[in-house]
Design an enzyme around this catalytic site. Structure first.
Site, PDB file in Angstrom:
ATOM      1  N   GLY A 148     -56.341   5.030 -18.083  1.00 56.06           N
ATOM      2  CA  GLY A 148     -55.792   5.778 -19.209  1.00 56.06           C
ATOM      3  C   GLY A 148     -56.881   6.273 -20.134  1.00 56.06           C
ATOM      4  O   GLY A 148     -57.977   6.623 -19.693  1.00 56.06           O
ATOM      5  N   SER A 149     -56.574   6.258 -21.427  1.00 59.73           N
ATOM      6  CA  SER A 149     -57.483   6.848 -22.411  1.00 59.73           C
ATOM      7  C   SER A 149     -58.607   5.898 -22.795  1.00 59.73           C
ATOM      8  O   SER A 149     -58.526   4.685 -22.590  1.00 59.73           O
ATOM      9  CB  SER A 149     -56.700   7.202 -23.670  1.00 59.73           C
ATOM     10  OG  SER A 149     -56.277   6.012 -24.312  1.00 59.73           O
ATOM     11  N   GLY A 175     -57.269   3.459 -25.506  1.00 59.88           N
ATOM     12  CA  GLY A 175     -56.437   2.420 -24.900  1.00 59.88           C
ATOM     13  C   GLY A 175     -57.284   1.410 -24.145  1.00 59.88           C
ATOM     14  O   GLY A 175     -57.132   0.196 -24.313  1.00 59.88           O
ATOM     15  N   GLY A 176     -58.195   1.911 -23.335  1.00 62.26           N
ATOM     16  CA  GLY A 176     -59.057   1.040 -22.539  1.00 62.26           C
ATOM     17  C   GLY A 176     -59.912   0.133 -23.413  1.00 62.26           C
ATOM     18  O   GLY A 176     -60.070  -1.051 -23.134  1.00 62.26           O
ATOM     19  N   GLU A 214     -60.297   2.219 -16.435  1.00 60.01           N
ATOM     20  CA  GLU A 214     -60.856   3.520 -16.079  1.00 60.01           C
ATOM     21  C   GLU A 214     -60.407   4.453 -17.182  1.00 60.01           C
ATOM     22  O   GLU A 214     -59.203   4.591 -17.426  1.00 60.01           O
ATOM     23  CB  GLU A 214     -60.282   3.912 -14.721  1.00 60.01           C
ATOM     24  CG  GLU A 214     -61.017   5.039 -14.065  1.00 60.01           C
ATOM     25  CD  GLU A 214     -60.028   5.939 -13.407  1.00 60.01           C
ATOM     26  OE1 GLU A 214     -59.399   5.556 -12.414  1.00 60.01           O
ATOM     27  OE2 GLU A 214     -59.839   7.059 -13.955  1.00 60.01           O
ATOM     28  N   CYS A 265     -58.087  12.515 -13.449  1.00 59.30           N
ATOM     29  CA  CYS A 265     -59.261  11.950 -14.132  1.00 59.30           C
ATOM     30  C   CYS A 265     -60.548  12.517 -13.581  1.00 59.30           C
ATOM     31  O   CYS A 265     -61.599  12.387 -14.200  1.00 59.30           O
ATOM     32  CB  CYS A 265     -59.267  10.421 -14.028  1.00 59.30           C
ATOM     33  SG  CYS A 265     -58.955   9.837 -12.368  1.00 59.30           S
TER      34      CYS A 265
END
Lengths: 485, 485
Positions: B206-207, B210-211, B230, B267
């Site tokens: 995700g973002s 978030g990560g 990731e 991505c």
């Protein structure tokens, strides 16, 4: 005698290390192996002067230091062999499949070095886990440059070994800054090294507080980096009745020797022994106490370590229900540290987290359980460990599978009917365990798999053979093992 | 329709997952593989209903979803094959050498599962990187139990796939809680999952924000755990003159198709293209702009993503010196997102970090350099990437080795004369790159090596054959590859 590096020197060293890495990473695995073997020879060449210097700095006896020097040389040579053999490169080749929908391109993967690695010398292994120790050897094998911070307890030893490495690098005409040696007693030097933008990984062997400081610095960076900190362990030993009954005296002697080996200054020292109340356990404790009592007190590495041992041992002894079983030949003192064995009931142990803490030195606590259910509870509250040991018959381990299961889930190496001290340098070794034994249980710091800590995979897609690294070329010029699909 | 799990439910789920893991970890690699293949069949069995549900929830077209379902099934089956083949177990056997001084005991090492793994479903891959996606498949192969938090953008899809997994588990009589499915739109659920004591690893796609939240929670725990996040990438493409001059139009079309594929929601979408000012680059830009302009605007996954795309694209366009080259067929809108290509000079790009930021969607920025020295500087300031692409002739890559070197040091996969979109599921794939592309560049999230993320090595010392796991027994009953020394 040795001045701490300034923060400017740290920053300059890391930049120079990065430049050297950019040259070194292109050297073949054969050239890297040659460097490692040359370093081994140069260390051998330091001869007795090195041993004498270290004896003066560390209180370690000649035989131990000669053994450790042999181990260090063996590490360099065996990791050199592994570097060349190339299994750690994890080379994988997926050939193109043009008629797949969509077509599969040619994809090939291998490990490449991470970049400059900072190695913190350890206090208890002035050779094998310091300047030219396991971390340095693995980093060089991976193709990384290395910056070592000498441990302040043996700076002269460290400088001598660094000189041998410099000489090896010079004799092969390799970039001088491939290896840089710094002194630094202050925390600020460590912080600057870990936080420097060019640092790409860190190797450390030492205390929990030291390791966690590095771990937090590494993760607070703008770009977090991997940190391999081995932070000690109490290495529990579980005694099962049937096997213990076979020969309680021999097991007591074996464990006493392991507890007192090198004045207890090994990270795999057995600090907690868990047994079931029985006449055999009584006999075991008597014999262990006798053997421990008759051990001549030894000088620890330095005054700080001896004082910490005294304090932590006293603290453990002062806990509720703790009984000292060994005799004190003499008072605990700064000069010579007495081995100690104490007992406590499982119920006291279970209710007192202080007793789970490592007492670095020749100290062991025997936890007496009423039954296997209690032993299981003791196993359950144990933290992550480098090793755990089972003294048991085959049938006992089958019967008590649930205990084995818990013990296995909390350690990196599981020993049966042996002692945890003595960490073999071989490809099947796992040295590193669940947190807090180490910060990354997925890697080992002993054995050639340690090289993998300092590398990461890169895939090449659709590259002509000419542009591929030798490791991935069609003809396999390096003759390494590869998975081809 | 789907209610968020309560914090009590999270805590209960993790405890149940731990219990199931303790049973599942004893299942053989063949049984794990059977489970994965059964899950694949059950997902296939959901048929068109699944596709229709996901189309409704995500705006993704039928063909794309059918392709992604095929990929998901392929992943489950191919990781099942890899699980059984056992290379990921890294089995190593060092036989005893009794006459060595001191004697070498028998030491054997293999990978064991970490424990319960928490998987966060991704928004852009409702099948392949969500409920039964790559993270779940790798964790099950490793012998871990899995707790999935459904992505709130496609909860019904996630619940259907979870139902298929439950059915597979039930049909094989395996522990029900081996797989647990939770809903949770709030950050608090994510935090509770990562911080739960039973959680031993986390998978996320995700973002960056978030990560990094997960990364920090994972490292702030009393016992830090590995987190595989990731977090996206701009996937730079470097155009070298000679190769570009061969056919600027075809390269423009190829890249336009990659930029607009799936409304740019991959991505590996190429977000930055770096070229040298020349008539060929002018031609390339014209053709790229034309192709981009003629692309029919598509619906993005959900309104939030479309709005973020609009905002970030506008922000990039508003930066100094940025020129929009594609025509707007229509205004940017919430319903359909227009592909955009812009140009900027390298000097403007180098001085403005905003332009390095990912614009998630069909947006690409062309950086025009005066010469290769400037291209080198652009490569140098690039952050860690999942992929980097070189459009170049063999001789150009030899001449400009210094640029290739920098580009390689900043990515997980290096592509020559191709496009970064299309991540092949194969053993040589590396999907994961230096931070901030992912939080751990040493592992891949695509290809069977992804299994290794959820395992750690354990060594067995001095164990009788009977007590060793099958993987390490003398007769090698599982017929796996092992290193024997």
């Amino acid at each position: 005698m040795f001045k701490d590096a300034t923060l400017n020197e740290v920053s300059d060293a890391m930049h120079r290390s990065f430049t050297a890495y950019n040259a070194f990473k292109k050297y073949s695995i054969k050239q890297r192996a040659e460097l490692m073997r040359t370093i081994a020879k140069e260390i051998e060449g330091l001869g007795d002067t090195l041993i004498q210097t270290t004896m003066r700095e560390t209180n370690l006896p000649e035989a131990r230091l000669k053994g450790e020097r042999g181990r260090t040389i063996f590490q360099l040579n065996s990791y050199a062999d592994a570097c060349e053999k190339g299994d750690w490169l994890e080379a994988r080749i997926c050939l193109a499949i043009p008629d797949k929908v969509p077509p599969r391109p040619d994809i090939r993967k291998m490990m490449i070095p991470l970049g400059p690695v900072v190695v913190f010398g350890s206090s208890n292994f002035p050779y094998a886990y310091s300047t030219a120790g396991g971390d340095t050897a693995s980093a060089l094998a991976a193709g990384c440059s290395v910056v070592v911070k000498a441990h302040p307890a043996h700076p002269e030893t460290s400088a001598m070994v660094a000189g041998a490495i410099d000489k090896a690098i010079a004799s092969l005409g390799m970039p001088k800054d491939l290896f840089i040696h710094l002194h630094g007693a202050s925390f600020a030097i460590g912080e600057a090294l870990v936080k420097n933008e060019y640092t790409k990984a860190v190797g450390f062997t030492g205390s929990y507080s030291g390791g966690m400081a590095l771990f937090n610095w590494a993760n607070q960076r703008k770009e977090p980096i991997p940190i391999f900190a081995e932070m000690g362990s109490v290495n529990p030993v579980y005694l099962f009745n049937e096997e213990l009954a076979r020969d309680p005296g021999s097991y007591a002697n074996m464990l006493a020797d392991s507890i007192t080996l090198g004045v207890g200054q090994f990270c795999t020292n057995p600090g907690i022994i868990v047994g079931i109340d029985s006449p055999y356990l009584v006999k075991f404790i008597e014999q262990l106490a006798e053997r421990i009592s008759s051990t001549i007190p030894g000088k620890m590495l330095h005054t700080g370590i001896a004082q910490a041992y005294e304090q932590k041992a006293k603290r453990a002894i002062g806990q509720k229900g703790v009984k000292v079983n060994s005799d004190h030949v003499q008072q605990l003192s700064k000069d010579n540290s007495q081995a100690i064995v104490v007992t406590v009931t499982a119920s006291n142990f279970l209710s007192n987290p202080t007793l789970k803490e490592e007492v670095f030195g020749p100290f062991s606590i025997i936890v007496i359980c009423n039954d296997y259910a209690e032993m299981k509870r003791v196993a359950e509250i144990m933290e992550g460990q480098l090793t755990s040991t089972l003294i048991a018959s085959t049938s006992e381990l089958i019967t008590h599978e649930a205990i084995v299961d818990i013990v296995k889930s909390k350690c990196g190496r599981l020993i049966m009917n042996g002692v945890p001290t003595g960490v073999e340098v071989c490809i099947a070794m796992q040295h590193g365990g669940p947190f807090p034994a180490s910060t990354d249980a997925r890697f080992t710091s002993v054995g050639a798999d340690a090289i993998k800590r300092f590398a990461r995979p890169v895939a090449f897609q659709n590259f002509p053979d000419q542009l591929l690294p030798d490791e991935l070329k069609a003809e396999n010029p390096l003759l390494i093992n590869r998975i081809i699909e």
